[in-house]
Write an enzyme that holds these catalytic residues in place. Structure first.
Site, PDB file in Angstrom:
ATOM      1  N   PRO A  10       0.785  -1.226   0.000  1.00  0.00           N
ATOM      2  CA  PRO A  10       0.000   0.000   0.000  1.00  0.00           C
ATOM      3  C   PRO A  10       0.825   1.288   0.000  1.00  0.00           C
ATOM      4  O   PRO A  10       1.890   1.357   0.599  1.00  0.00           O
ATOM      5  CB  PRO A  10      -0.825  -0.100   1.286  1.00  0.00           C
ATOM      6  CG  PRO A  10      -0.151  -1.125   2.114  1.00  0.00           C
ATOM      7  CD  PRO A  10       0.509  -2.074   1.160  1.00  0.00           C
ATOM      8  N   TYR A  23      11.167   8.779   0.545  1.00  0.00           N
ATOM      9  CA  TYR A  23      11.014   7.761  -0.489  1.00  0.00           C
ATOM     10  C   TYR A  23      11.528   8.172  -1.864  1.00  0.00           C
ATOM     11  O   TYR A  23      11.496   7.361  -2.788  1.00  0.00           O
ATOM     12  CB  TYR A  23       9.527   7.368  -0.591  1.00  0.00           C
ATOM     13  CG  TYR A  23       8.979   6.797   0.701  1.00  0.00           C
ATOM     14  CD1 TYR A  23       9.532   5.661   1.263  1.00  0.00           C
ATOM     15  CD2 TYR A  23       7.922   7.402   1.366  1.00  0.00           C
ATOM     16  CE1 TYR A  23       9.037   5.136   2.452  1.00  0.00           C
ATOM     17  CE2 TYR A  23       7.411   6.883   2.551  1.00  0.00           C
ATOM     18  CZ  TYR A  23       7.979   5.754   3.087  1.00  0.00           C
ATOM     19  OH  TYR A  23       7.497   5.225   4.260  1.00  0.00           O
ATOM     20  N   ASP A  88       2.197 -15.646   5.716  1.00  0.00           N
ATOM     21  CA  ASP A  88       1.795 -17.043   5.539  1.00  0.00           C
ATOM     22  C   ASP A  88       1.792 -17.448   4.067  1.00  0.00           C
ATOM     23  O   ASP A  88       2.128 -18.585   3.724  1.00  0.00           O
ATOM     24  CB  ASP A  88       0.406 -17.290   6.147  1.00  0.00           C
ATOM     25  CG  ASP A  88       0.444 -17.381   7.665  1.00  0.00           C
ATOM     26  OD1 ASP A  88       1.552 -17.398   8.245  1.00  0.00           O
ATOM     27  OD2 ASP A  88      -0.644 -17.430   8.287  1.00  0.00           O
ATOM     28  N   SER A 103      13.162   3.252   2.392  1.00  0.00           N
ATOM     29  CA  SER A 103      13.764   3.853   3.580  1.00  0.00           C
ATOM     30  C   SER A 103      14.401   2.747   4.421  1.00  0.00           C
ATOM     31  O   SER A 103      14.205   1.561   4.149  1.00  0.00           O
ATOM     32  CB  SER A 103      12.685   4.580   4.396  1.00  0.00           C
ATOM     33  OG  SER A 103      11.766   3.644   4.931  1.00  0.00           O
ATOM     34  N   ARG A 112       8.388   0.408  13.291  1.00  0.00           N
ATOM     35  CA  ARG A 112       8.837  -0.091  11.980  1.00  0.00           C
ATOM     36  C   ARG A 112      10.002  -1.068  12.102  1.00  0.00           C
ATOM     37  O   ARG A 112      10.469  -1.627  11.118  1.00  0.00           O
ATOM     38  CB  ARG A 112       9.246   1.070  11.074  1.00  0.00           C
ATOM     39  CG  ARG A 112       8.092   1.976  10.719  1.00  0.00           C
ATOM     40  CD  ARG A 112       8.508   3.024   9.704  1.00  0.00           C
ATOM     41  NE  ARG A 112       7.578   4.132   9.723  1.00  0.00           N
ATOM     42  CZ  ARG A 112       6.420   4.182   9.048  1.00  0.00           C
ATOM     43  NH1 ARG A 112       6.071   3.188   8.267  1.00  0.00           N
ATOM     44  NH2 ARG A 112       5.622   5.227   9.145  1.00  0.00           N
TER      45      ARG A 112
HETATM   46  C1  DQA Z   1       8.533   1.064   3.415  1.00  0.00           C
HETATM   47  C2  DQA Z   1       8.737   1.215   4.933  1.00  0.00           C
HETATM   48  C3  DQA Z   1       7.434   0.934   5.675  1.00  0.00           C
HETATM   49  O1  DQA Z   1       7.624   1.078   7.081  1.00  0.00           O
HETATM   50  C4  DQA Z   1       6.351   1.910   5.242  1.00  0.00           C
HETATM   51  O2  DQA Z   1       5.128   1.599   5.862  1.00  0.00           O
HETATM   52  C5  DQA Z   1       6.195   1.985   3.767  1.00  0.00           C
HETATM   53  C6  DQA Z   1       7.385   1.939   2.917  1.00  0.00           C
HETATM   54  C7  DQA Z   1       9.793   1.469   2.629  1.00  0.00           C
HETATM   55  O3  DQA Z   1       9.886   1.089   1.461  1.00  0.00           O
HETATM   56  O4  DQA Z   1      10.649   2.190   3.136  1.00  0.00           O
HETATM   57  O5  DQA Z   1       5.099   2.175   3.253  1.00  0.00           O
HETATM   58  O6  DQA Z   1       8.270  -0.293   3.142  1.00  0.00           O
END
Ligand code: DQA
Length: 155
Positions: A10, A23, A88, A103, A112
């Site tokens: 998402p 990003y 799963d 990130s 995270r």
């Molecule tokens: C992410 C890091 C996740 O914590 C975040 O919810 C994202 C992007 C990343 O690519 O840095 O939507 O997966």
């Protein structure tokens, strides 16, 4: 030749407009196009799928299994930290995958820091912006081409 799937969760369709300081400025279509070209130059075929929905991502994993996919580059986005269902699907399908993040989640909020995927992944590439995908693809191609890499021995 292998079939490679790039699977994005998402809010990743909003790359370029979404928190560019975290990003980057590139949009997802341009990242996917670069990956498709790179994969083709290594003799592989790359498909890309993005969804905001957990069920659609789970379905895509099983579809990839049926299609004989050799490798998934997976950025589960926020589902990284929450989705047992997607975990799963990856575990059940036994599809090899590399976890990718633009990130570095370990430099961000504490919630995270937990990934439900890292312990199943061949490896994790995080923190390099759009280049994380390219680096993961490079590593994935090397893994596909070399049966003897340690990560394969460990599976
Ligand atoms: C992410 C890091 C996740 O914590 C975040 O919810 C994202 C992007 C990343 O690519 O840095 O939507 O997966």
């Amino acid at each position: 030749m292998a079939r490679i799937l790039v699977l994005n969760g998402p809010n990743l369709a909003r790359l370029g407009e979404r928190e560019p300081e975290l990003y980057g400025l590139r949009d997802l279509a341009s990242i996917e196009a670069e990956l498709r070209m790179l994969a083709a130059s290594r003799g592989h075929e790359l498909f890309a799928f993005q969804s905001e929905e957990e069920a659609a991502l789970v379905g895509e994993v099983w579809k990839a299994k049926r299609a004989g996919t050799g490798l998934i580059l997976l950025n589960p986005a926020a589902f990284t930290h929450t989705s047992i269902a997607l975990r799963d699907a990856l575990a059940g399908s036994r599809l090899p995958f590399i976890e990718v993040h633009l990130s570095n989640p370990h430099r961000r909020e504490p919630f995270r820091r937990r990934s439900l995927f890292s312990d199943l992944a061949l490896g994790v590439v995080a923190g390099f912006g759009p280049a994380s995908y390219r680096l993961a693809l490079e590593a994935g191609c090397a893994w596909l081409e070399d049966e003897r890499t340690p990560s394969r021995l460990h599976r």
